[in-house]
Design an enzyme around this catalytic site. Structure first.
Site, mmCIF file in Angstrom:
data_model
loop_
_atom_site.group_PDB
_atom_site.id
_atom_site.type_symbol
_atom_site.label_atom_id
_atom_site.label_comp_id
_atom_site.label_asym_id
_atom_site.label_seq_id
_atom_site.Cartn_x
_atom_site.Cartn_y
_atom_site.Cartn_z
ATOM 1 N N GLN A 1 0.826 -1.217 0.000
ATOM 2 C CA GLN A 1 0.000 0.000 0.000
ATOM 3 C C GLN A 1 0.857 1.262 0.000
ATOM 4 O OE1 GLN A 1 -2.375 1.610 3.326
ATOM 5 N NE2 GLN A 1 -4.175 1.164 2.092
ATOM 6 N N CYS B 1 -6.879 7.108 4.749
ATOM 7 C CA CYS B 1 -6.223 7.442 6.021
ATOM 8 C C CYS B 1 -6.719 8.799 6.528
ATOM 9 C CB CYS B 1 -4.708 7.469 5.845
ATOM 10 S SG CYS B 1 -3.882 7.903 7.387
ATOM 11 N N LYS C 1 -8.055 1.688 -1.349
ATOM 12 C CA LYS C 1 -8.766 1.484 -0.079
ATOM 13 C C LYS C 1 -9.216 2.848 0.423
ATOM 14 C CE LYS C 1 -8.460 -0.599 4.478
ATOM 15 N NZ LYS C 1 -8.275 0.605 5.316
ATOM 16 N N HIS D 1 -14.018 1.090 3.849
ATOM 17 C CA HIS D 1 -14.256 1.126 5.298
ATOM 18 C C HIS D 1 -15.522 1.968 5.516
ATOM 19 C CE1 HIS D 1 -12.600 2.589 9.483
ATOM 20 N NE2 HIS D 1 -13.717 1.902 9.589
ATOM 21 N N GLY E 1 -9.233 -5.927 10.240
ATOM 22 C CA GLY E 1 -8.099 -5.198 10.808
ATOM 23 C C GLY E 1 -7.938 -5.513 12.281
ATOM 24 N N ARG E 2 -8.560 -4.677 13.124
ATOM 25 C CA ARG E 2 -8.335 -4.782 14.571
ATOM 26 C C ARG E 2 -8.734 -6.131 15.144
ATOM 27 N NH1 ARG E 2 -11.510 0.593 15.721
ATOM 28 N NH2 ARG E 2 -12.604 -0.304 13.934
HETATM 29 C C1 LIG Z 1 -3.472 1.117 14.165
HETATM 30 C C2 LIG Z 1 -4.131 1.180 12.817
HETATM 31 C C3 LIG Z 1 -3.365 1.439 11.703
HETATM 32 C C4 LIG Z 1 -3.968 1.513 10.436
HETATM 33 N N1 LIG Z 1 -3.190 1.724 9.339
HETATM 34 C C5 LIG Z 1 -3.750 1.704 8.100
HETATM 35 C C6 LIG Z 1 -2.942 1.799 6.933
HETATM 36 O O1 LIG Z 1 -1.708 1.881 6.985
HETATM 37 N N2 LIG Z 1 -3.591 1.793 5.733
HETATM 38 C C7 LIG Z 1 -4.958 1.679 5.624
HETATM 39 O O2 LIG Z 1 -5.493 1.667 4.520
HETATM 40 N N3 LIG Z 1 -5.731 1.557 6.719
HETATM 41 C C8 LIG Z 1 -5.156 1.553 7.938
HETATM 42 N N4 LIG Z 1 -5.943 1.369 9.039
HETATM 43 C C9 LIG Z 1 -7.386 1.132 8.862
HETATM 44 C C10 LIG Z 1 -7.691 -0.374 8.822
HETATM 45 O O3 LIG Z 1 -7.108 -0.996 7.709
HETATM 46 C C11 LIG Z 1 -9.207 -0.615 8.771
HETATM 47 O O4 LIG Z 1 -9.709 0.015 7.630
HETATM 48 C C12 LIG Z 1 -9.934 -0.064 9.999
HETATM 49 O O5 LIG Z 1 -9.239 -0.364 11.183
HETATM 50 C C13 LIG Z 1 -11.352 -0.636 10.084
HETATM 51 O O6 LIG Z 1 -11.328 -2.043 10.069
HETATM 52 P P1 LIG Z 1 -11.418 -2.925 11.436
HETATM 53 O O7 LIG Z 1 -12.618 -2.447 12.176
HETATM 54 O O8 LIG Z 1 -11.505 -4.339 10.961
HETATM 55 O O9 LIG Z 1 -10.159 -2.628 12.204
HETATM 56 C C14 LIG Z 1 -5.365 1.316 10.305
HETATM 57 C C15 LIG Z 1 -6.128 1.051 11.446
HETATM 58 C C16 LIG Z 1 -5.532 0.972 12.683
HETATM 59 C C17 LIG Z 1 -6.385 0.665 13.883
#
Ligand SMILES: Cc1cc2nc3c(=O)[nH]c(=O)nc-3n(C[C@H](O)[C@H](O)[C@H](O)COP(=O)(O)O)c2cc1C
EC number: 1.3.1.-
Length: 317
Positions: free
Chosen positions: A72, A103, A147, A175, A233-234
């Site tokens: 990415q 982001c 994304k 998202h 993600g989380r």
């Molecule tokens: C600590 C952290 C770092 C993240 N870094 C990125 C990233 O580098 N690129 C990106 O597209 N999304 C990033 N995200 C967003 C996640 O990919 C995801 O879209 C978001 O957490 C929602 O999904 P989830 O509820 O399954 O965590 C990040 C999220 C968190 C919590």
């Protein structure tokens, strides 16, 4: 040229990119245990990569299996984006390039990158075209995805997705929150559903994302809101088992934490091991003496100390 996006088995269940988290070691643990469909790297600045590839290329170190790895990039300058994409294609084994348009961090969005692009659709299209040019210039079949989020300060899913579809990426990962929401509230899966109706018509894949805590939940959303797949993600923090719907024993959690450390040493020997502490804390979540274990972990500075400490923990099944 066809990329893995055209042949990958559906539904796609992938590891979402997370800065500071989805590094080569964590991706490998998730790959070995969870067998997800795809893995995303952490995001990397396109400008930074085009200026100083040597240091940043470490982020893209690949795992041992054929699971597609998607690198990415974030940024707002199409020239830097094209250069960075060309570097990734030439120097790494990534099978896909993803442009971050989601982001919410000020350092990214206020410079016109990340979710800032939702407000600058023309710039977003130029970035997609820049990566397409880099891909066309090679004979490799590299996938292209974006994304993003459902809006900047208000929901604009349909207009935004229609704009992205004009540029025809292979896949859009969405998202279900606006930039303004950051990570508050709940992900809006109705908007993901609306997006999926548009992407289906355009024969482009849609991955839904937000708040998934189990594989069952992922499958329910796929059924109800019709994306072609899901990114987690989380829910995967300290929990690579989420992709298999299994609940590991305490012993397996400790063994996996140790495997994570070994992979860190193997894949990124010169990286700072302090980044492992948070992962170890997540693996031991829910242990009866988690807080005292966590206190000790937070004082460990080397991978050897971490391995010694974890192997000193004895747990019966
Ligand atoms: C600590 C952290 C770092 C993240 N870094 C990125 C990233 O580098 N690129 C990106 O597209 N999304 C990033 N995200 C967003 C996640 O990919 C995801 O879209 C978001 O957490 C929602 O999904 P989830 O509820 O399954 O965590 C990040 C999220 C968190 C919590």
């Amino acid at each position: 040229m066809e990329s893995f996006w055209q042949t990958i088995k559906k539904p796609i269940i992938g590891l979402s990119p997370m800065d500071g988290i989805t590094d080569p070691a964590f991706r490998s643990v998730v790959d070995e245990i969870g067998h997800p469909s795809i893995l995303y790297t952490e995001f990397v600045s396109a400008e930074g990569l085009s200026r100083n590839p040597k240091r940043l290329l470490r982020t893209f170190t690949s795992h041992k299996t054929d699971t597609p790895l998607i690198g990415q990039l974030f940024g707002s300058d199409p020239i830097a984006m094209q250069e960075a994409a060309a570097i990734l294609i030439e120097k790494t084994k990534i099978q896909g390039i993803d442009i971050n348009m989601g982001c919410p961090a000020r350092r990214v969005a206020s410079h016109g990158g990340g979710a800032g692009l939702i407000k600058k659709p023309h710039d977003a299209i130029k970035l997609i075209e820049a990566v397409k040019s880099a891909i066309r210039a090679t004979n490799k079949s590299i996938g292209l995805s974006v994304k993003t989020r459902i809006g900047y300060d208000e929901i604009v899913t349909e207009t935004w997705i229609k704009t992205l579809l004009e540029a025809q990426p292979d896949t859009i990962a969405l998202h279900g929150r606006t930039l303004k929401q950051m990570y508050t509230g709940v992900a809006n899966w109705e908007e993901i559903h609306k997006a999926s109706l548009l992407t289906k018509k355009a024969h482009i894949l849609l991955l839904g994302n937000g708040d998934i805590q189990s594989l069952d939940e992922a499958n329910e959303h796929i059924k109800k809101h019709t994306p072609d797949g899901i990114l987690i993600g989380r829910g995967a923090l300290g929990n690579p088992w989420i992709f298999q719907n299994s609940t590991p024993s305490v012993k397996i959690r400790i063994q996996t934490a140790m495997r994570h450390i070994q992979l860190f040493d193997e894949l990124t020997p010169i990286a700072n091991p302090l980044s492992l502490r948070k992962h170890l804390g997540w693996y031991i979540k829910g242990f009866s003496d988690a807080s005292s274990i966590r206190n000790t972990i937070m004082k460990l500075a080397t991978t050897k100390d971490m391995l010694d400490f974890l192997s000193s923990l004895s747990y019966s099944e």
